[in-house]
Design an enzyme around this catalytic site. Structure first.
Site, short mmCIF file in Angstrom:
data_model
loop_
_atom_site.label_atom_id
_atom_site.label_comp_id
_atom_site.label_asym_id
_atom_site.label_seq_id
_atom_site.Cartn_x
_atom_site.Cartn_y
_atom_site.Cartn_z
N ASP A 35 0.91 -1.23 -0.08
CA ASP A 35 -0.02 -0.12 -0.09
C ASP A 35 0.97 1.64 -0.54
O ASP A 35 2.41 0.97 0.86
CB ASP A 35 -0.86 0.07 1.39
N ASN A 36 0.59 2.70 -1.10
CA ASN A 36 0.85 3.78 -0.64
C ASN A 36 0.94 4.28 0.62
O ASN A 36 0.54 5.90 0.45
CB ASN A 36 1.27 4.20 -1.61
N ILE A 65 6.77 -4.39 -9.03
CA ILE A 65 7.91 -5.01 -7.98
C ILE A 65 7.90 -6.71 -7.80
O ILE A 65 7.20 -7.45 -8.69
CB ILE A 65 6.93 -4.93 -6.32
N LYS A 93 -3.81 5.72 -14.27
CA LYS A 93 -2.12 5.08 -14.34
C LYS A 93 -2.32 3.68 -13.45
O LYS A 93 -1.96 2.90 -13.50
CB LYS A 93 -1.10 5.77 -13.98
N ASN A 101 1.76 -4.97 -13.91
CA ASN A 101 2.18 -5.08 -13.25
C ASN A 101 1.89 -6.50 -12.21
O ASN A 101 2.66 -6.88 -12.42
CB ASN A 101 2.58 -3.86 -12.22
N LYS A 107 1.91 -13.87 -13.95
CA LYS A 107 1.99 -14.57 -14.80
C LYS A 107 3.47 -15.45 -14.81
O LYS A 107 3.56 -16.44 -15.44
CB LYS A 107 2.38 -13.70 -16.14
N TYR A 147 -11.83 6.79 -13.23
CA TYR A 147 -12.55 6.38 -12.34
C TYR A 147 -12.88 4.79 -13.72
O TYR A 147 -12.28 3.67 -13.20
CB TYR A 147 -13.04 6.27 -11.02
N TYR A 161 -5.06 -11.53 -20.07
CA TYR A 161 -4.33 -12.15 -20.28
C TYR A 161 -4.53 -13.08 -20.14
O TYR A 161 -3.64 -14.17 -20.39
CB TYR A 161 -3.58 -11.92 -18.33
N THR A 177 -19.95 -0.43 -0.43
CA THR A 177 -19.39 -0.88 0.09
C THR A 177 -19.64 -0.33 1.32
O THR A 177 -18.65 0.99 1.25
CB THR A 177 -19.07 -2.18 0.15
P1 NAD Z 1 -9.85 2.44 0.29
O1 NAD Z 1 -9.74 4.42 -0.73
O2 NAD Z 1 -9.87 2.35 1.41
O3 NAD Z 1 -8.58 1.54 -0.69
C1 NAD Z 1 -8.29 1.32 -1.92
C2 NAD Z 1 -5.95 1.34 -0.99
O4 NAD Z 1 -5.33 1.33 -2.09
C3 NAD Z 1 -5.71 2.03 -0.30
O5 NAD Z 1 -5.61 1.54 0.91
C4 NAD Z 1 -4.46 2.96 -0.64
O6 NAD Z 1 -3.94 3.50 0.09
C5 NAD Z 1 -4.44 2.34 -1.59
N1 NAD Z 1 -3.76 3.12 -2.86
C6 NAD Z 1 -4.16 3.08 -3.93
N2 NAD Z 1 -3.46 4.10 -5.19
C7 NAD Z 1 -1.90 2.56 -4.78
C8 NAD Z 1 -1.23 2.62 -5.61
N3 NAD Z 1 -0.98 3.39 -6.67
N4 NAD Z 1 -0.17 2.13 -5.06
C9 NAD Z 1 -0.32 1.00 -3.49
N5 NAD Z 1 -1.88 1.41 -3.31
C10 NAD Z 1 -2.83 2.02 -3.22
O7 NAD Z 1 -10.98 1.61 -0.69
P2 NAD Z 1 -11.43 0.30 -0.89
O8 NAD Z 1 -13.60 0.97 -0.21
O9 NAD Z 1 -11.26 -0.01 0.69
O10 NAD Z 1 -11.52 -0.57 -2.48
C11 NAD Z 1 -10.69 -1.08 -2.15
C12 NAD Z 1 -11.22 -0.92 -3.95
O11 NAD Z 1 -12.15 -1.69 -4.07
C13 NAD Z 1 -10.76 -0.27 -5.03
O12 NAD Z 1 -9.92 -1.37 -6.06
C14 NAD Z 1 -12.03 0.36 -4.87
O13 NAD Z 1 -12.09 0.70 -6.78
C15 NAD Z 1 -13.05 -1.25 -5.14
N6 NAD Z 1 -14.24 -0.93 -5.21
C16 NAD Z 1 -14.47 -0.60 -3.96
C17 NAD Z 1 -16.19 -0.19 -3.47
C18 NAD Z 1 -16.40 0.08 -2.40
O14 NAD Z 1 -18.38 1.16 -2.40
N7 NAD Z 1 -15.74 0.76 -0.69
C19 NAD Z 1 -16.86 -0.05 -4.51
C20 NAD Z 1 -16.18 -0.52 -6.26
C21 NAD Z 1 -15.62 -0.75 -6.20
#
Ligand code: NAD
Ligand code: UDP
Length: 326
Positions: A35-36, A65, A93, A101, A107, A147, A161, A177
């Site tokens: 996570d970043n 990575i 991106k 990545n 793969k 998005y 893939y 959610t």
């Molecule tokens: P969140 O923002 O809490 O979690 C996303 C996590 O990804 C965060 O910890 C963030 O720091 C990390 N992150 C962002 N950019 C990054 C990068 N470049 N490299 C590494 N880490 C990175 O949101 P969430 O609700 O837990 O969502 C998780 C996933 O589920 C996401 O991909 C989101 O698109 C998808 N999603 C969530 C919902 C929802 O309602 N919660 C709905 C549809 C899709």
């Protein structure tokens, strides 16, 4: 004894990712959280740091990575409109380069890989409820496109893939959610309304509040992730996951005000462009292939979420961007 796997969770410190890491750590797997911390903080996973089967790496998935793993969950992406629109080029991106990545890692290792896709691939849908066969109505040049189109392109990459390299993929389309550990400043409707109700601030309804969403409790959703990952190899998805209970945003505001016992007033602000008017998942495929459906009703899930929000100190949370009230 169940097989112990080495599992990467990208975005593992986030709202959903941290709960997924907990479930996998409890099952005894070796979990690597990448996570970043763009939209989360270390505190979400710090309780797992002393476990010998949990490892945390600060890493941005846009950069490759090298890890040796059996399974990969890709949850890394800002998920709330204000934050993903803050730097839209980076958002795209993350979905495209980040997926390339992680798919490359899958793969190379022969690992199974899961993509957290979204109901946003359906855009502002003309079909209701939305089945997976519906191809969606996304505005490719609007403010949500970074998005929506990013997640659509990620799905394309996953399936390419799968076809080209026989990569073992799982694509889950997640509908709204909520639950404990949502970032209080992530700007999504449930966290905004609870934060506002608890502090007696006005509840900001965008538009007239007649737009609908269907809200799934976190634990139900993460159970679905685990079932999809464990399903037979021909169940690749895309598969919808969400709660079918559909509520207007005004109804949600009224329920939260009532459950918090708050004196907050409902105020109306302009509706953001391209905000979908209706959203409800068709979960027939998840029921059929995974025997999965949500169990937690909205009021019960909101009570648990409100209880968690009452325990946190708001000043310990840094807004990821200034856009949490957009
Ligand atoms: P969140 O923002 O809490 O979690 C996303 C996590 O990804 C965060 O910890 C963030 O720091 C990390 N992150 C962002 N950019 C990054 C990068 N470049 N490299 C590494 N880490 C990175 O949101 P969430 O609700 O837990 O969502 C998780 C996933 O589920 C996401 O991909 C989101 O698109 C998808 N999603 C969530 C919902 C929802 O309602 N919660 C709905 C549809 C899709
Ligand atoms: N919303 C709102 N007030 C807020 C935040 C969001 O009325 O403070 C609305 C938003 O316009 C949308 C719905 O609630 O119609 C869900 O918004 P969210 O950002 O949670 O998710 P998404 O639009 O991606 O489903």
């Amino acid at each position: 004894m169940p097989l112990i796997k080495r599992i990467v969770v990208a975005g593992g410190a986030g709202f959903l990712g941290s709960h997924l890491c907990e479930r996998l750590v409890e099952q005894g797997h070796d979990v690597i959280c990448l996570d970043n911390f763009f939209t989360s903080q270390k505190a979400n996973v710090s309780h797992m740091l002393e476990k010998s089967n949990f490892e945390l790496i600060r890493h941005d998935i846009v950069t490759p990575i090298l890890l040796e793993v059996d399974e990969i969950y890709n949850l890394a992406c800002p998920a709330a409109p204000g934050h993903y629109q803050y730097n839209p080029i980076k958002t795209l991106k993350i979905s495209v380069q980040g997926s390339i990545n992680l798919l490359g890692m899958a793969k190379r290792c022969g690992a199974k890989i899961f993509q957290a896709s979204t109901s946003e691939v359906y855009g502002d849908p003309e079909v209701h409820p939305q089945p997976e066969s519906y191809r969606g109505a996304v505005n490719p040049i609007g403010p949500r496109a970074c998005y929506d189109e990013g997640k659509r392109a990620a799905e394309t990459l996953f399936f390419d893939y799968h076809r080209m390299h026989k990569t073992n993929i799982r694509v889950c389309r997640i509908f709204n959610t909520y639950g404990p550990r949502m970032h209080p400043f992530d700007g999504r409707v449930v966290s905004n309304f609870i934060r506002q109700a608890l502090s007696g601030q006005d509840i900001t309804i965008f538009g007239d509040g007649s737009q609908t969403r269907s809200f799934c409790y976190r634990d139900d959703l993460v159970e679905g992730f685990l079932r999809l990952m464990a399903a037979p190899d021909d169940v690749v998805g895309p598969i919808n996951m969400g709660n079918q209970g559909e509520y207007t945003i005004k109804e949600l505001a009224e329920i939260i005000v009532e459950l918090v016992g708050s004196g907050s007033k409902l105020v109306y602000q302009p509706l953001p462009p391209d905000d979908p008017t209706r959203r409800q998942p068709d979960i027939s495929l998840a029921k059929k292939h995974l025997d999965w459906e949500p169990k937690v009703p909205l009021r019960e899930g909101l009570e648990k979420t409100i209880a968690w929000f009452r325990t946190i100190e708001m000043e310990h949370f840094r807004p990821p961007t200034p856009n949490y009230q957009m």
